[in-house]
Design a protein around this motif. Structure first.
Motif, short mmCIF file in Angstrom:
data_model
loop_
_atom_site.label_atom_id
_atom_site.label_comp_id
_atom_site.label_asym_id
_atom_site.label_seq_id
_atom_site.Cartn_x
_atom_site.Cartn_y
_atom_site.Cartn_z
N GLU A 245 79.81 41.14 55.78
CA GLU A 245 80.98 40.41 56.25
C GLU A 245 81.02 39.00 55.68
O GLU A 245 82.06 38.50 55.32
CB GLU A 245 81.00 40.38 57.78
N SER A 246 79.85 38.37 55.60
CA SER A 246 79.83 37.00 55.05
C SER A 246 80.13 37.04 53.55
O SER A 246 80.75 36.12 53.03
CB SER A 246 78.49 36.32 55.33
N ARG B 144 70.48 47.12 60.50
CA ARG B 144 71.88 47.50 60.26
C ARG B 144 72.83 46.36 60.60
O ARG B 144 73.76 46.06 59.85
CB ARG B 144 72.25 48.75 61.05
N ALA B 145 72.59 45.71 61.73
CA ALA B 145 73.45 44.59 62.14
C ALA B 145 73.35 43.45 61.13
O ALA B 145 74.37 42.83 60.77
CB ALA B 145 73.06 44.12 63.54
N GLU B 146 72.14 43.19 60.67
CA GLU B 146 71.93 42.13 59.66
C GLU B 146 72.65 42.48 58.37
O GLU B 146 73.27 41.63 57.73
CB GLU B 146 70.44 41.94 59.43
N SER B 147 72.58 43.73 57.98
CA SER B 147 73.25 44.19 56.77
C SER B 147 74.77 44.04 56.90
O SER B 147 75.45 43.59 55.98
CB SER B 147 72.88 45.64 56.49
N LEU B 148 75.31 44.42 58.06
CA LEU B 148 76.75 44.26 58.31
C LEU B 148 77.15 42.79 58.30
O LEU B 148 78.18 42.42 57.74
CB LEU B 148 77.13 44.88 59.65
N ARG B 149 76.33 41.96 58.93
CA ARG B 149 76.62 40.52 58.96
C ARG B 149 76.66 39.95 57.54
O ARG B 149 77.54 39.19 57.18
CB ARG B 149 75.58 39.78 59.80
N ARG B 150 75.68 40.37 56.71
CA ARG B 150 75.64 39.91 55.32
C ARG B 150 76.87 40.38 54.56
O ARG B 150 77.47 39.63 53.80
CB ARG B 150 74.38 40.42 54.63
#
Length: 192
Positions: A97-98, A89-95
């Motif tokens: 946001e980028s 989930r954090a990786e998905s959010l980071r992606r």
């Protein structure tokens, strides 16, 4: 592989801050739990981090394990699985946001559009339908074939680990798995 009763004892002693019991718990379960994290994350570095975080959580929350509620390995697997899902989930959010930040810079010379790897709504619908088909097919399988499939898929047990866990000969386990997979394949082809 350590049996459930031994794992329960190790968890109980870990809840009392017994470092030796915690070390034995880690040694007994870490390889299998790393496999769970690897299947979800598909990156060894992330899986190793998740495993370490999960065992830190186990050290602090071992007293929350209730033997009557679940098997110890099921509880440990859920701790690892939840940590891995948090990372995803954090990786998905980071992606995301980028990608949002990249939208503002799309007008810059030489900037290329980033590809969105998230499934589209049709893809999500197809995944849900596939999961429903798998569930129907698995519901049609019972006994040792279903148990072998579940333990191999959800807990990552090898043939020898399955045989030990079930207290059955390895030849029987291989037959149950092969027949279970064949039944799943035929069922999925029929539903497709």
């Amino acid at each position: 592989m350590v049996d459930s009763a031994q794992l329960e004892r190790l968890l109980a002693r870990t809840a009392l801050r017994d470092r030796e019991a915690f070390r034995h718990l880690y040694e007994a379960c870490a390889p299998q739990l790393l496999g769970v994290a690897l299947r979800l994350l598909r990156r060894r570095d992330l899986a190793e981090d998740v495993l370490q975080d999960a065992f830190t959580s186990v050290w602090h929350r071992a007293d929350s394990y209730r033997p009557g509620a679940s098997q110890p390995m099921t509880w440990l697997t859920s701790v690892v699985r939840n940590r891995a899902l948090d990372v995803l989930r954090a990786e998905s959010l980071r992606r995301a946001e980028s990608l949002d930040a990249g939208d503002e810079e799309d007008d810059a010379p030489g900037s290329g559009a980033l590809r969105d790897d998230r499934p589209n709504p049709l893809g999500l619908l197809e995944q849900a339908a596939d999961a429903l088909h798998l569930r129907r097919c698995l519901d049609d399988i019972d006994g040792p074939q279903r148990q072998c499939l579940a333990l191999a898929y959800y807990h990552g047990l090898s043939h020898s680990e399955l045989a030990e866990h079930l207290g059955s000969p390895i030849g029987s386990v291989k037959v149950w798995l092969r027949r279970g997979i064949d039944r799943m394949r035929r069922c999925m082809e029929h539903l497709a």
